[in-house]
Design an enzyme around this catalytic site. Structure first.
Site, PDB file in Angstrom:
ATOM      1  CB  SER A  50      -0.995   0.003   1.175  1.00  0.00           C
ATOM      2  OG  SER A  50      -0.323  -0.108   2.416  1.00  0.00           O
ATOM      3  CB  SER A  84     -12.626   8.960 -30.001  1.00  0.00           C
ATOM      4  OG  SER A  84     -13.777   8.394 -30.595  1.00  0.00           O
ATOM      5  NE  ARG A 154     -15.181   3.934 -34.588  1.00  0.00           N
ATOM      6  CZ  ARG A 154     -15.241   4.077 -33.273  1.00  0.00           C
ATOM      7  NH1 ARG A 154     -14.191   4.523 -32.603  1.00  0.00           N
ATOM      8  NH2 ARG A 154     -16.350   3.779 -32.619  1.00  0.00           N
ATOM      9  N   PRO A 171       2.929   3.983  -8.474  1.00  0.00           N
ATOM     10  CG  PRO A 171       4.590   5.118  -7.263  1.00  0.00           C
ATOM     11  CD  PRO A 171       3.111   5.109  -7.509  1.00  0.00           C
ATOM     12  NE  ARG A 172       0.245  -3.169  -4.207  1.00  0.00           N
ATOM     13  CZ  ARG A 172      -0.605  -3.520  -3.225  1.00  0.00           C
ATOM     14  NH1 ARG A 172      -1.437  -2.614  -2.713  1.00  0.00           N
ATOM     15  NH2 ARG A 172      -0.601  -4.764  -2.761  1.00  0.00           N
ATOM     16  CG  HIS A 176       0.710  -5.942 -11.571  1.00  0.00           C
ATOM     17  ND1 HIS A 176      -0.219  -5.892 -12.595  1.00  0.00           N
ATOM     18  CD2 HIS A 176       0.694  -7.214 -11.115  1.00  0.00           C
ATOM     19  CE1 HIS A 176      -0.769  -7.090 -12.748  1.00  0.00           C
ATOM     20  NE2 HIS A 176      -0.237  -7.897 -11.859  1.00  0.00           N
ATOM     21  NE  ARG A 181       1.111  -6.888 -20.761  1.00  0.00           N
ATOM     22  CZ  ARG A 181       0.360  -7.663 -21.533  1.00  0.00           C
ATOM     23  NH1 ARG A 181       0.938  -8.389 -22.472  1.00  0.00           N
ATOM     24  NH2 ARG A 181      -0.947  -7.732 -21.355  1.00  0.00           N
TER      25      ARG A 181
END
Length: 227
Positions: A50, A84, A154, A171-172, A176, A181
C-alpha cells in the site's frame, strides 16, 4: 513507439512517509536516507504494497492499436483516455515489423518462443502489411469522402494503425505492469511479453528508474515482483 512522461508526483521519500505513518504518526515527515533505503527494500521484499500507491505517473503513449488493447488488460490502478476515431479523422501511421523483429513461433501456446525469420519471411510480412494498410486506408478515405460518418468508416482500419492515449498509474501498478510486460534475467517469475508492448514498457521503466531510483533498485533486487 513513442512514450512521453507528461507529469509525475512520485518519489522514494513519499513511499517512506506513507509507510512510517503507521508506526510514528505525524513524525513520518522525518527523513533518514540510509534508513529509507532499508525500509523500501523491506517493503518490496515482504510485499507490503500500500505505501507504493502514494504517487502517480501520467504517460502519453503512441502505439499500434493492438498494443493499446494489451495495455488495457491492466486495470488495477490504471486510468486511460484514448483518441477516438468517432470524433477525429485518424492519421495514416501504421506499424511494420522491423527486420530484427522475431517472426517465427516455436513451440505451443504457453511454452512457445520466437526466433528470427528468414529474409523471405520478413519480406512477405513487410509487403503484406503495407499492401493491407494501403487498401484499408483507401477504403477509409473513400467512405469519408462520400460523407460516411467517421465512426462507421473507421471499421475498415486494421489494428496496426497507431493510436495515442494517456495512462495514469501509481508506482505499485506500474511495477505490476513492468513485471509482466518486460523480459529480464533478474525476474523471479519469467514473463514473455510481445515485443511491441515491451518496447513501450522499457521506455516507461527508464522514467521510473530515473525518478524513483531507490524503489527501482529494490524492485530489481527482489526479483521484479510487484508488492
Amino acid at each position: 513507439m513513442d512514450v512521453g512522461l507528461v507529469q509525475q508526483l512520485a518519489t522514494d521519500e513519499m513511499i517512506c512517509m506513507a509507510a512510517r505513518v503507521s508506526t510514528i504518526g505525524r513524525n513520518a515527515l522525518d527523513r533518514d536516507e540510509e534508513k529509507d533505503q532499508g525500509l523500501i527494500s523491506f517493503l518490496l521484499r515482504d510485499r507490503h504494497g500500500s505505501p507504493f500507491e502514494h504517487g502517480s505517473f501520467t504517460f502519453r503513449i503512441s502505439a499500434p492499436i493492438f498494443v493499446v488493447r494489451e495495455f488495457m488488460r491492466h486495470r488495477a490502478g490504471m486510468s486511460y483516455n484514448e483518441e477516438s476515431g468517432r470524433y477525429r479523422e485518424l492519421e495514416p501511421v501504421f506499424y511494420v515489423p522491423a527486420g530484427e523483429r522475431p517472426l517465427v513461433q516455436v513451440g505451443k501456446a504457453g511454452q512457445y518462443d520466437f526466433k528470427p525469420g528468414t529474409f523471405e519471411q520478413w519480406f512477405v510480412a513487410s509487403e503484406s502489411t503495407r499492401t493491407a494498410y494501403a487498401t484499408a486506408w483507401e477504403s477509409y478515405q473513400n467512405m469519408l469522402a462520400a460523407g460516411v460518418a467517421r465512426e462507421v468508416a473507421r471499421s475498415v482500419l486494421p489494428v496496426g494503425i497507431f493510436s495515442t492515449f494517456y495512462v495514469t498509474c501509481n508506482p505499485r501498478s506500474l511495477m505490476h505492469f513492468l513485471s509482466l510486460r518486460t523480459k529480464s534475467d533478474d525476474a523471479k517469475y519469467k514473463s514473455f511479453p510481445q515485443v511491441e508492448i515491451q518496447m513501450v514498457a522499457d521506455q516507461m521503466e527508464e522514467h521510473f528508474k530515473r525518478l524513483m531510483p531507490t524503489t527501482h533498485e529494490a524492485f530489481v533486487k527482489h526479483g521484479r515482483v510487484a508488492p
